[in-house]
Design an enzyme around this catalytic site. Structure first.
Site, PDB file in Angstrom:
ATOM      1  N   ARG A  49       1.316  -5.846   0.002  1.00  0.00           N
ATOM      2  CA  ARG A  49       0.462  -4.693  -0.331  1.00  0.00           C
ATOM      3  C   ARG A  49       1.029  -4.051  -1.588  1.00  0.00           C
ATOM      4  NH1 ARG A  49       4.327  -1.784  -0.774  1.00  0.00           N
ATOM      5  NH2 ARG A  49       2.902  -0.035  -1.027  1.00  0.00           N
ATOM      6  N   ASP A 244      -3.557   2.857  -7.542  1.00  0.00           N
ATOM      7  CA  ASP A 244      -4.350   1.668  -7.184  1.00  0.00           C
ATOM      8  C   ASP A 244      -5.478   1.422  -8.167  1.00  0.00           C
ATOM      9  OD1 ASP A 244      -3.036   2.554  -4.510  1.00  0.00           O
ATOM     10  OD2 ASP A 244      -3.578   0.439  -4.342  1.00  0.00           O
TER      11      ASP A 244
HETATM   12  O1  MRU Z   1      -2.199   0.484   1.185  1.00  0.00           O
HETATM   13  P1  MRU Z   1      -1.107   0.092   0.231  1.00  0.00           P
HETATM   14  O2  MRU Z   1       0.253   0.082   0.847  1.00  0.00           O
HETATM   15  O3  MRU Z   1      -1.416  -1.199  -0.495  1.00  0.00           O
HETATM   16  O4  MRU Z   1      -1.127   1.243  -0.861  1.00  0.00           O
HETATM   17  C1  MRU Z   1      -0.235   1.158  -1.948  1.00  0.00           C
HETATM   18  C2  MRU Z   1      -0.268   2.321  -2.851  1.00  0.00           C
HETATM   19  O5  MRU Z   1      -1.041   3.226  -2.701  1.00  0.00           O
HETATM   20  C3  MRU Z   1       0.645   2.277  -4.045  1.00  0.00           C
HETATM   21  O6  MRU Z   1       1.067   3.560  -4.388  1.00  0.00           O
HETATM   22  C4  MRU Z   1      -0.088   1.663  -5.238  1.00  0.00           C
HETATM   23  O7  MRU Z   1      -0.687   0.446  -4.882  1.00  0.00           O
HETATM   24  C5  MRU Z   1       0.785   1.467  -6.407  1.00  0.00           C
HETATM   25  S1  MRU Z   1       1.883   0.097  -6.200  1.00  0.00           S
HETATM   26  C6  MRU Z   1       2.796  -0.115  -7.602  1.00  0.00           C
END
Ligand code: MRU
Length: 353
Positions: A49, A244
């Protein structure tokens, strides 16, 4: 830095290997995935993730699909990847734009080198693997550049709040927000980190604390509802988070809870920085209102570990991300330097550099 005894994900001998993040910090277990469907499911359940890491995983997934295909004609291989493999990977998670960015790039490579005599399906498979491994290597280099750019905003002794995990685990390696922390630490700035635990899936407590501890960077954890009190008590100097998807006007989608942290930071006059590669910026989207937000399963809120914490029949709100309006963002730390408001023109300049 980055403790070299572990890795987030890699290609190894015909399969994608990745550290199963659902099991951290209790178990360090690597999955070896040799089927696209298994990789897609690993992305969906968050074994891998974080926006850049999802992009890399999907790119490797296309290479995996190519090597698993029995097509021996270039056209057939292209059709199978275009119609089955890539759509399956695209459907895994909707918010992180790096997923679509990486798949678009793989698709361009899939259709490059066309129709010349002697261009074989084998050559195409090799090209796709080269492209995916290139995306992985570039991601690590980009994170290091983000780290160096971030030195501009991190003073010696800075006490940094972060939310979720935007570290080596969320990227090919090194990290975005934690890349800034690592670069500052490597530069001898003696920074300390406070990580929000990040309900419901605890990426801050389970992942950020794990990887910073491995690198011996001082880290403490607070529950999400403590961040305001920590700011009020004068215990924080700046916030650095990942992203994201960033809209063309600088609005930032990141893990749920980021918006609340940004508003609190503004109220306490604490700088709020977002660290992200340009591949996280989606210039086709004008504002954060158009960013698709993933809604996840009730069970993730209804349980903490094995324990049920909600009465049966009670529904939940479960957006996985929120949008922080650009007006709360002090700067966006990218591989091209720190972008500042007005973000529309700063983003355009960064892309044209
Ligand atoms: O649901 P996730 O764990 O994939 O969410 C990840 C995040 O929100 C991070 O802060 C984002 O992807 C930046 S990663 C460099």
């Amino acid at each position: 830095m980055t403790d070299s005894n572990w890795f987030t994900l890699r290609w190894n001998d015909g399969a994608v290997e990745l550290l199963d993040q659902t099991l951290l910090p209790e178990k360090e277990h690597y999955l070896r995935l040799d089927q696209v469907e298994d990789l897609a499911c690993a992305i969906e359940r968050l074994s891998v993730r974080g926006a850049p890491a999802i992009g890399v995983a999907a790119a490797l997934g296309v290479a995996l699909g190519a090597f698993n295909s029995e097509a021996d004609r270039v056209d057939d291989l292209r059709r199978e990847l275009d119609e089955e493999v890539i759509p399956r990977l695209r459907a895994t998670r909707p918010t992180a734009v790096n997923l679509f960015w990486a798949l678009d790039r793989m698709q361009r490579r899939l259709h490059a080198g066309t129709d010349s005599e002697g261009f074989t399906a084998e050559a195409l498979r090799a090209n796709l693997l080269e492209e995916a491994q290139g995306i992985l290597a570039e991601d690590i280099r980009t994170c290091r550049q983000i780290g160096v750019a971030g030195l501009e905003v991190v003073e010696t002794g800075a006490r940094i709040l972060t939310h979720c995990n935007a570290g080596a685990l969320a990227t090919g390696g090194y990290g975005t927000a934690l890349g800034v922390v690592r670069a500052a630490s490597e530069a001898g700035r003696k920074v300390t980190v406070l990580a929000d635990e990040t309900r419901p899936l605890l990426q801050g407590a389970r992942l950020t604390a794990w990887e910073l501890q491995r690198d011996q960077i001082p880290v403490r954890v607070c529950t999400d509802n403590m961040a305001g009190a920590m700011m009020q008590a004068g215990k924080l100097d700046l916030v650095v988070v990942g992203a994201d998807r960033i809209a063309a006007n600088g609005d930032v989608a990141n893990k749920i809870g980021t918006y609340a942290v940004a508003v609190l930071a503004k109220a306490h006059e604490i700088p709020f920085y977002v660290a992200a590669p340009l591949s996280t910026i989606d210039r086709s989207i004008a504002t954060g209102a158009d960013i698709p937000i993933e809604i996840r399963d009730r069970e993730e809120v209804a349980r903490i570990g094995d324990r049920v914490v909600l009465p049966e029949g009670v529904e939940v709100e479960q957006p996985a991300f929120d949008v922080t309006p650009a007006k709360f963002v002090t700067g966006i730390i990218t591989e091209k330097g720190v972008l500042r408001s007005p973000y529309g023109s700063a983003i355009d300049r960064a892309f044209s550099q």
